[in-house]
Design a protein around this motif. Structure first.
Motif, PDB file in Angstrom:
ATOM      1  N   LEU A  56      -5.815  -1.982   7.915  1.00 27.56           N
ATOM      2  CA  LEU A  56      -4.532  -1.267   7.940  1.00 27.56           C
ATOM      3  C   LEU A  56      -3.367  -2.243   7.885  1.00 27.56           C
ATOM      4  O   LEU A  56      -2.356  -1.981   7.222  1.00 27.56           O
ATOM      5  CB  LEU A  56      -4.424  -0.381   9.184  1.00 27.56           C
ATOM      6  CG  LEU A  56      -3.201   0.549   9.205  1.00 27.56           C
ATOM      7  CD1 LEU A  56      -3.234   1.546   8.055  1.00 27.56           C
ATOM      8  CD2 LEU A  56      -3.103   1.287  10.540  1.00 27.56           C
ATOM      9  N   HIS A  57      -3.496  -3.382   8.556  1.00 24.22           N
ATOM     10  CA  HIS A  57      -2.443  -4.402   8.519  1.00 24.22           C
ATOM     11  C   HIS A  57      -2.175  -4.826   7.073  1.00 24.22           C
ATOM     12  O   HIS A  57      -1.025  -4.907   6.633  1.00 24.22           O
ATOM     13  CB  HIS A  57      -2.861  -5.598   9.372  1.00 24.22           C
ATOM     14  CG  HIS A  57      -1.763  -6.581   9.588  1.00 24.22           C
ATOM     15  ND1 HIS A  57      -1.992  -7.908   9.845  1.00 24.22           N
ATOM     16  CD2 HIS A  57      -0.408  -6.441   9.574  1.00 24.22           C
ATOM     17  CE1 HIS A  57      -0.833  -8.532   9.996  1.00 24.22           C
ATOM     18  NE2 HIS A  57       0.146  -7.667   9.830  1.00 24.22           N
ATOM     19  N   SER A  58      -3.249  -5.072   6.331  1.00 20.66           N
ATOM     20  CA  SER A  58      -3.106  -5.444   4.918  1.00 20.66           C
ATOM     21  C   SER A  58      -2.400  -4.354   4.120  1.00 20.66           C
ATOM     22  O   SER A  58      -1.549  -4.626   3.270  1.00 20.66           O
ATOM     23  CB  SER A  58      -4.496  -5.695   4.306  1.00 20.66           C
ATOM     24  OG  SER A  58      -5.162  -6.755   4.972  1.00 20.66           O
ATOM     25  N   LYS A 173       4.056 -10.939   8.549  1.00 20.19           N
ATOM     26  CA  LYS A 173       4.422 -11.882   9.614  1.00 20.19           C
ATOM     27  C   LYS A 173       4.615 -11.125  10.926  1.00 20.19           C
ATOM     28  O   LYS A 173       4.634  -9.900  10.966  1.00 20.19           O
ATOM     29  CB  LYS A 173       5.729 -12.609   9.258  1.00 20.19           C
ATOM     30  CG  LYS A 173       5.659 -13.478   8.025  1.00 20.19           C
ATOM     31  CD  LYS A 173       4.976 -14.817   8.294  1.00 20.19           C
ATOM     32  CE  LYS A 173       5.959 -15.802   8.934  1.00 20.19           C
ATOM     33  NZ  LYS A 173       5.352 -17.138   9.132  1.00 20.19           N
ATOM     34  N   GLY A 174       4.817 -11.906  11.998  1.00 17.25           N
ATOM     35  CA  GLY A 174       5.081 -11.298  13.298  1.00 17.25           C
ATOM     36  C   GLY A 174       6.099 -12.108  14.075  1.00 17.25           C
ATOM     37  O   GLY A 174       6.419 -13.245  13.711  1.00 17.25           O
ATOM     38  N   ARG A 193       6.118  -1.047  12.638  1.00 15.71           N
ATOM     39  CA  ARG A 193       6.112   0.023  13.649  1.00 15.71           C
ATOM     40  C   ARG A 193       6.827   1.274  13.124  1.00 15.71           C
ATOM     41  O   ARG A 193       6.656   2.359  13.680  1.00 15.71           O
ATOM     42  CB  ARG A 193       6.777  -0.470  14.939  1.00 15.71           C
ATOM     43  CG  ARG A 193       8.253  -0.785  14.799  1.00 15.71           C
ATOM     44  CD  ARG A 193       8.825  -1.321  16.087  1.00 15.71           C
ATOM     45  NE  ARG A 193      10.207  -1.726  15.938  1.00 15.71           N
ATOM     46  CZ  ARG A 193      10.747  -2.803  16.516  1.00 15.71           C
ATOM     47  NH1 ARG A 193      10.012  -3.576  17.290  1.00 15.71           N
ATOM     48  NH2 ARG A 193      12.013  -3.099  16.340  1.00 15.71           N
ATOM     49  N   ASP A 194       7.609   1.126  12.057  1.00 14.55           N
ATOM     50  CA  ASP A 194       8.259   2.290  11.439  1.00 14.55           C
ATOM     51  C   ASP A 194       7.271   3.098  10.590  1.00 14.55           C
ATOM     52  O   ASP A 194       7.574   4.221  10.193  1.00 14.55           O
ATOM     53  CB  ASP A 194       9.432   1.847  10.550  1.00 14.55           C
ATOM     54  CG  ASP A 194      10.574   1.241  11.354  1.00 14.55           C
ATOM     55  OD1 ASP A 194      10.657   1.526  12.561  1.00 14.55           O
ATOM     56  OD2 ASP A 194      11.372   0.481  10.772  1.00 14.55           O
ATOM     57  N   PHE A 200      -0.458  -2.239  18.285  1.00 18.66           N
ATOM     58  CA  PHE A 200      -0.720  -3.494  17.584  1.00 18.66           C
ATOM     59  C   PHE A 200       0.404  -3.842  16.603  1.00 18.66           C
ATOM     60  O   PHE A 200       0.683  -5.014  16.338  1.00 18.66           O
ATOM     61  CB  PHE A 200      -2.060  -3.389  16.834  1.00 18.66           C
ATOM     62  CG  PHE A 200      -2.420  -4.591  16.018  1.00 18.66           C
ATOM     63  CD1 PHE A 200      -2.872  -5.756  16.617  1.00 18.66           C
ATOM     64  CD2 PHE A 200      -2.305  -4.573  14.627  1.00 18.66           C
ATOM     65  CE1 PHE A 200      -3.205  -6.877  15.859  1.00 18.66           C
ATOM     66  CE2 PHE A 200      -2.633  -5.684  13.860  1.00 18.66           C
ATOM     67  CZ  PHE A 200      -3.088  -6.836  14.481  1.00 18.66           C
ATOM     68  N   TYR A 201       1.078  -2.831  16.079  1.00 14.77           N
ATOM     69  CA  TYR A 201       2.093  -3.045  15.039  1.00 14.77           C
ATOM     70  C   TYR A 201       3.515  -3.160  15.577  1.00 14.77           C
ATOM     71  O   TYR A 201       4.468  -3.265  14.796  1.00 14.77           O
ATOM     72  CB  TYR A 201       1.994  -1.932  13.984  1.00 14.77           C
ATOM     73  CG  TYR A 201       0.689  -2.026  13.248  1.00 14.77           C
ATOM     74  CD1 TYR A 201       0.508  -2.977  12.262  1.00 14.77           C
ATOM     75  CD2 TYR A 201      -0.390  -1.220  13.594  1.00 14.77           C
ATOM     76  CE1 TYR A 201      -0.706  -3.124  11.621  1.00 14.77           C
ATOM     77  CE2 TYR A 201      -1.619  -1.349  12.960  1.00 14.77           C
ATOM     78  CZ  TYR A 201      -1.764  -2.315  11.972  1.00 14.77           C
ATOM     79  OH  TYR A 201      -2.979  -2.461  11.348  1.00 14.77           O
ATOM     80  N   GLU A 202       3.639  -3.190  16.875  1.00 17.84           N
ATOM     81  CA  GLU A 202       4.970  -3.218  17.492  1.00 17.84           C
ATOM     82  C   GLU A 202       5.808  -4.413  17.025  1.00 17.84           C
ATOM     83  O   GLU A 202       7.016  -4.303  16.828  1.00 17.84           O
ATOM     84  CB  GLU A 202       4.833  -3.237  19.022  1.00 17.84           C
ATOM     85  CG  GLU A 202       6.129  -3.012  19.780  1.00 17.84           C
ATOM     86  CD  GLU A 202       6.807  -1.679  19.476  1.00 17.84           C
ATOM     87  OE1 GLU A 202       8.048  -1.638  19.502  1.00 17.84           O
ATOM     88  OE2 GLU A 202       6.100  -0.678  19.202  1.00 17.84           O
TER      89      GLU A 202
END
Length: 215
Positions: A56-58, A173-174, A193-194, A200-202
């Motif tokens: 999902l991150h990808s 990035k984070g 996060r939007d 995890f996506y905060e």
């Protein structure tokens, strides 16, 4: 809120997948678990949450830009095949070139690509500076600070843009990127996060940096 870490997470945010796409995403977990025993490319914790932390991150990049058929995408420092492999499943008519300088990682990537029968993916074990050709977008997951990454990928952006966003870098990035991006006033930050509600996506982001063609 129940924390979903399984394949259902992909269907939650990408409900229009074809049966073939869904089957390929489903197959990813077993392929990576099998190969991870032989060659460790994903941490033990992450392999159990591969859909939350990797797949999902990808696909967060796809929330920012939908790639068109025939477009060429370069995934630099792909590691275990992220973000390139999930994006290649989502965009089967787009060409993806996955590159990493570490041979054992690329062995796993090549085997996963073959296992998923992804005909739109090319893999190369090399440093990105050695790669010839130009691409619509260069994608990656935090392999270096932006100035270093821009230097590595110099001269690899195609001249003609065919997407809503102009050709350039789409970088996962984070954290606080203020210092890293201070020399790039055209950079645009999209907060994941939007798009994804999981904790995890905060702090996770997609950084878009348009780049001009330089022969």
């Amino acid at each position: 809120m129940e924390i979903v870490k399984t394949l259902d997470l992909i269907k939650k945010y990408f409900p229009d997948l074809t049966d073939d796409q869904y089957a390929k995403f489903a197959q990813m977990e077993s392929l990576y678990k099998d190969w991870n025993i032989k060659i460790n490319v994903v941490s033990r914790k992450d392999i159990d949450e591969i859909y939350l932390r990797h797949v999902l991150h990808s696909l967060g990049i796809a929330k920012i830009q939908q790639f068109k058929p025939g477009a060429n995408i370069l995934d630099v420092g792909t590691g275990g095949g992220f973000p390139g492999i999930p994006l290649a499943i989502l965009f089967p008519e787009t060409n993806f070139h996955l590159v990493d300088s570490i041979g054992k990682k690329m062995k796993v990537v090549k085997e996963v690509v073959e296992g998923l029968q992804l005909t739109n993916v090319k893999t190369t074990n090399a440093r990105v500076e050695e790669i010839k050709g130009t691409y619509d977008f260069i994608v990656s997951r935090a392999v270096a600070a932006m100035p270093t990454f821009v230097h590595w990928t110099k001269g690899k952006i195609a001249k003609k843009s065919q997407h809503e966003l102009k050709n350039g870098i789409l970088y996962l990035k984070g954290g606080d990127l203020t210092v890293e991006l201070r020399d790039y006033p055209k950079a645009r930050i999209y907060e994941l996060r939007d798009y994804f509600e999981e904790e995890f996506y905060e702090t996770k982001k997609v950084v878009y940096l348009p780049l001009k063609y330089k022969p």
